[in-house]
Design a protein around this motif. Structure first.
Motif, PDB file in Angstrom:
ATOM      1  N   SER A 410       0.808  -1.223   0.000  1.00 54.61           N
ATOM      2  CA  SER A 410       0.000   0.000   0.000  1.00 54.61           C
ATOM      3  C   SER A 410       0.836   1.265   0.000  1.00 54.61           C
ATOM      4  CB  SER A 410      -0.940   0.007   1.213  1.00 54.61           C
ATOM      5  OG  SER A 410      -0.202  -0.023   2.432  1.00 54.61           O
ATOM      6  N   LEU A 411       1.958   1.263   0.709  1.00 61.64           N
ATOM      7  CA  LEU A 411       2.738   2.494   0.844  1.00 61.64           C
ATOM      8  C   LEU A 411       3.878   2.607  -0.153  1.00 61.64           C
ATOM      9  CD1 LEU A 411       3.010   2.799   4.743  1.00 61.64           C
ATOM     10  CD2 LEU A 411       1.299   3.786   3.206  1.00 61.64           C
ATOM     11  N   VAL A 412       4.330   1.475  -0.685  1.00 62.78           N
ATOM     12  CA  VAL A 412       5.520   1.508  -1.544  1.00 62.78           C
ATOM     13  C   VAL A 412       5.202   1.033  -2.963  1.00 62.78           C
ATOM     14  CG1 VAL A 412       7.892   0.711  -1.847  1.00 62.78           C
ATOM     15  CG2 VAL A 412       7.019   1.168   0.456  1.00 62.78           C
ATOM     16  N   LEU A 413       4.794  -0.221  -3.105  1.00 63.68           N
ATOM     17  CA  LEU A 413       4.719  -0.813  -4.439  1.00 63.68           C
ATOM     18  C   LEU A 413       3.614  -0.218  -5.309  1.00 63.68           C
ATOM     19  CD1 LEU A 413       5.514  -4.607  -3.852  1.00 63.68           C
ATOM     20  CD2 LEU A 413       7.017  -2.757  -4.589  1.00 63.68           C
ATOM     21  N   VAL A 414       2.400  -0.086  -4.780  1.00 65.61           N
ATOM     22  CA  VAL A 414       1.311   0.432  -5.620  1.00 65.61           C
ATOM     23  C   VAL A 414       1.595   1.852  -6.111  1.00 65.61           C
ATOM     24  CG1 VAL A 414      -1.106   1.139  -5.637  1.00 65.61           C
ATOM     25  CG2 VAL A 414      -0.485  -1.104  -4.748  1.00 65.61           C
ATOM     26  N   PRO A 415       1.985   2.802  -5.233  1.00 63.99           N
ATOM     27  CA  PRO A 415       2.297   4.139  -5.776  1.00 63.99           C
ATOM     28  C   PRO A 415       3.553   4.167  -6.636  1.00 63.99           C
ATOM     29  CG  PRO A 415       2.726   4.045  -3.404  1.00 63.99           C
ATOM     30  CD  PRO A 415       2.008   2.792  -3.759  1.00 63.99           C
ATOM     31  N   TRP A 416       4.431   3.186  -6.471  1.00 62.98           N
ATOM     32  CA  TRP A 416       5.682   3.163  -7.230  1.00 62.98           C
ATOM     33  C   TRP A 416       5.514   2.480  -8.581  1.00 62.98           C
ATOM     34  CZ3 TRP A 416      10.216  -0.639  -6.076  1.00 62.98           C
ATOM     35  CH2 TRP A 416      11.290  -0.360  -6.946  1.00 62.98           C
ATOM     36  N   ILE A 417       4.949   1.263  -8.582  1.00 62.23           N
ATOM     37  CA  ILE A 417       4.888   0.486  -9.818  1.00 62.23           C
ATOM     38  C   ILE A 417       3.462   0.119 -10.228  1.00 62.23           C
ATOM     39  CG2 ILE A 417       7.203  -0.461  -9.527  1.00 62.23           C
ATOM     40  CD1 ILE A 417       5.985  -3.011  -8.414  1.00 62.23           C
TER      41      ILE A 417
END
Length: 822
Positions: A410-417
């Motif tokens: 939720s905090l890293v992968l979705v907004p990143w990739i």
């Protein structure tokens, strides 16, 4: 001669079904608490992904600490059922104390809240103070209760059944809270119901402890009267036991990470109401419960840890198919089912369809994740193992992995990739987790068959990951309306942020639309442009000298952009929860919103609007709330009486607050609740209507602390000043040629509607009743009926307007023609 304890021990095993029921009841209360605590704490620390991350990490962190820490405490060596009863009683006490304490803790937090790292640390501290005590006790309950069941193959099977039973109870708790306790009652009633369940479980467990020995015999050892030691025999542990803990941790990470992604995507598809989220969570828990139960029964036929490890490994391999199945269903199948959700006006029919789609898509992998837990228990079990430590360790590893997976996604992968690549990561991680238990087996047995099957499986997993498709842009744009809206517009752009997904589309008539999480936020259609600018122009034109403005939500920026037309406004603060929205909207709406994002007077705060208003010390001449979807879970917090009171305190003397309220997708109970709640906080408020071809569509509520007096002559003079030429031009663009045209949208005030609103439900922080009402009436098509109903109560507003006879007559004539009919 039989030992005297033998009959009691044999009889004790007969109580295991009762124990299963008790542990299911415990799971029910735990989910009720979780839903209540999340709702109450979000009111203070906000609903951003970071805030929700703190809540999730604290809740599950407490479960982890309790499961691994309590079995190592000496005083827990008493009768397991007595310890379990004490834990349940403690959870009840903590649950009630948290309910009472949260308002006071909220005040302390709000008084000291800051932005940046100090603010985040304080959010974490508040979450820990509220959630750790009861969740630590919850985490200790499973390790405590399994000590009553010896470490035998049948005993391990019962451990898994208890875990499954607890999850079944959680399913009931989720639905009981979402569809009854919170819909009909409030958070206090839900808390007391959960506490009553805990106390009942505690009382029965105390009675059961008095009638049974300290351990229920399950196997040959019990029949022979041979006691099973509690002390762990570490020498008997296989050297590869750590691989089981790593595998179950990765399984937990994939399970919660996938739940985060799929809840987000399914919420867009089905409509992000509180009921939809309850259904999605319930289906996920159903899968975990069924999978755990089936695997537990299967363990009675599995002999030895080696077979259990193989089963655990292949279960993770099968999960790659399960993850790929759900990813395919969400991206390539379910959005194209020929389902028109607007055909059913009854919410129950809609929920049945939603339930079936969730079961079809999510159940297969959830079954396998549920099966992983009992398989891990059997794979790690060894003779003489302390059941509490073993189960607590596996549960802690699984929970720790779940925390990492949920926060990482939720905090890293979705907004990143994005969600597509995140699903690929989860699929690959699931395949790799199998290596930790299958690779040692291949090395030890040199089994070419297992090695070949594993190699093929990993290759297939890679192909499955490559085949995961991105969700269609139409789903981000149209959500639950996709089946009836797809093909009528062209998707120009999509983006996935930490909190929301955004789509820009162009309709066949040329109108540009910005959609967030499957629902329209703003368009360039004339009627929408009028509404968006009314939210800004109404307070800015009526306020004699506005200087500071707070905009709630950016949307397309049109409402906030209206304030750039006013010469006296010196600062425009916009609070937006999703950072990708302002630049995305500006790219396509810069002309309509006057490029407000890049205006030197504009300052954008990326935060939950309620959290910002609660914690800021600033006051404003105008606070304007951009269009929000009131039926969306959590949005009701921006329509509560307590929130309106806070807004009022942040207005300077003479300040004005405007609030968008839709009439479409709304029923009579919902609009009555919105009006009654607003009037309680702003008794001098007025309402103003926006129509489409004379038909009701949506409204603007306008509130202020003092009675409203509008001098028509002063308004006309200000409107025609040279420095107000941009204001006049902005209004002409939406078909408003004079102040009289704008004021003709007047639709009533509190004294007009008191009789109609009698008995209306007030939306309070303690229940957020509005999100349940709005979610229930989402399929209503009553916009014009509600508009006509409101207008039938409107009386001549003699107390509001003053001016020359000519201006008063012009206004009376305009009002007589209807509330600004187009």
């Amino acid at each position: 001669m039989q030992p005297p304890s033998q009959p009691a021990r044999n009889d004790a095993s007969r109580f295991l079904p009762l124990l299963l029921i008790l542990f299911a009841a415990s799971g029910c209360s735990a989910l009720i608490y979780e839903i209540v605590w999340y709702q109450l704490l979000q009111l203070a620390i906000g609903s951003t992904a970071v805030s929700l991350g703190f809540l999730l990490a604290t809740y599950m962190g407490g479960l982890c600490v309790g499961s691994i820490g309590f079995p190592r405490m000496g005083f827990l060596r008493q009768h397991p059922l007595r310890v379990y009863a004490a834990l349940e009683a403690g959870i009840a006490v903590c649950g009630v104390l948290v309910l009472w304490a949260i308002p006071y803790i909220d005040r302390i937090y709000i008084a000291g809240a800051e932005h940046g790292l100090p603010g985040m640390l304080l959010r974490g501290f508040v979450s820990a103070v509220c959630l750790l005590p009861p969740t630590v006790l919850m985490g200790a309950s499973l390790p405590a209760i399994v000590r009553w069941i010896e470490s035998s193959p049948r005993g391990v099977s019962w451990w898994g059944l208890l875990y499954g039973g607890n999850t079944v109870g959680a399913v009931f708790g989720c639905l009981f809270a979402g569809f009854y306790l919170l819909r009909v009652h409030n958070t206090a009633t839900a808390t007391y119901a959960a506490a009553a369940i805990n106390l009942a479980v505690a009382a029965i467990s105390f009675l059961l402890a008095a009638r049974t020995p300290s351990q229920a015999g399950m196997g040959v050892a019990a029949e022979a009267g041979i006691p099973v030691p509690h002390a762990p025999n570490r020498a008997a542990r296989p050297t590869s036991q750590w691989t089981v803990y790593v595998t179950i941790a990765l399984s937990g990470a994939c399970a919660l990470g996938a739940e985060v992604v799929w809840t987000r995507l399914m919420g867009m598809m089905l409509g992000a109401t509180v009921y939809v989220f309850s259904i999605i969570l319930a289906v996920f828990l159903v899968g975990l419960a069924l999978g755990s139960a089936l695997a537990s029964l299967l363990l009675r036929t599995v002999r030895g840890a080696l077979q259990a490890r193989l089963a655990l490994g292949w279960c993770q391999i099968l999960l790659t198919l399960g993850i790929a199945w759900t990813a395919y269903m969400i991206a390539d199948s379910l959005p194209y089912w020929p389902i028109n959700p607007l055909l059913a006006t009854s919410a129950w029919f809609t929920f049945q369809i939603d339930l079936m789609r969730c079961l079809w898509a999510i159940l297969p992998p959830a079954l396998l994740w549920g099966a992983s837990f009992p398989l891990a228990l059997a794979a790690a079990a060894s003779p003489g193992e302390d059941p509490g430590r073993l189960v607590g360790g596996i549960y802690a590893a699984n929970t720790l992995g779940a925390i990492v997976g949920a926060l990482g996604i939720s905090l890293v992968l979705v907004p990143w990739i994005g969600t597509q690549q995140s699903e690929r990561v989860l699929l690959v991680a699931s395949a790799l987790s199998a290596l930790f238990v299958l690779a040692p087996h291949v090395r030890q047995t040199r089994s070419k068959a297992v090695a070949a099957a594993l190699a093929v499986s990993l290759a297939v997993a890679g192909l499955l990951a490559w085949g995961v498709d991105a969700i269609p842009g139409e789903l981000i744009a149209y959500g639950r309306r996709m089946a009836i809206s797809a093909g009528k517009a062209r998707i120009l752009y999509t983006a996935e942020g930490r909190n929301s997904s955004v789509a820009i589309s162009q309709w066949n008539d040329g109108a540009i639309e910005v959609d967030v999480n499957g629902h329209v936020e703003a368009t360039t259609e004339p009627y929408d442009m009028k509404l968006q600018r009314m939210v800004g122009h109404m307070p800015a034109l009526l306020h004699p000298n506005p200087r500071s403005v707070l905009g709630i939500g950016f949307g397309a920026g049109v409402s906030a952009g209206t304030f750039t037309r006013y010469p006296g406004i010196e600062s425009i603060t916009i609070c937006e929860i999703e950072p990708i929205i302002p630049p995305t909207s500006t790219r396509y709406f810069a002309r309509e919103d006057y490029d407000v994002m890049h205006n030197p007077r504009t300052h954008i705060i990326y935060d939950d609007a309620r959290h910002y208003v609660l914690t800021t010390t600033s006051k404003f001449d105008i606070i304007a709330s951009d269009p929000l979807d009131v039926f969306v879970k959590g949005t009701a917090a921006l329509y509560s009486k307590e929130y309106f009171e806070v807004v009022k305190r942040h207005l300077n003397p003479g300040g004005i607050f405007t609030l968008y309220v839709p009439l479409y997708e709304t029923d009579e109970r919902t609009i009555k609740s919105e009006l009654a709640t607003f009037f309680q906080a702003f008794p001098h408020a007025t309402i103003w209507a926006n129509t489409v071809s004379g038909q009701g569509y949506d409204m603007v509520f306008m509130g202020q602390a003092e009675p409203l007096r509008i001098n028509l002559d002063e308004l006309e003079e200000r409107f025609h000043r040279p420095d107000y030429a941009p204001v006049a031009q902005s209004l002409r663009e939406i078909g408003v040629g004079s102040p009289i045209d704008l004021l003709a949208t007047y639709a009533g005030q509190k004294s007009d509607l008191d009789a109609w609103l009698e008995g209306a439900e007030i939306n309070r922080d303690g229940d957020l009743r509005l999100q349940y009402l709005a979610g229930w009436g989402i399929n209503s098509r009553l916009e014009d009926f509600l508009y006509r109903r409101i207008m039938s109560y409107r009386r001549p507003p003699g107390n509001l307007f003053v001016g020359s006879p000519q201006q008063m007559q012009a206004l009376a004539a305009a009002l007589a023609m209807g509330a600004g009919g187009q």
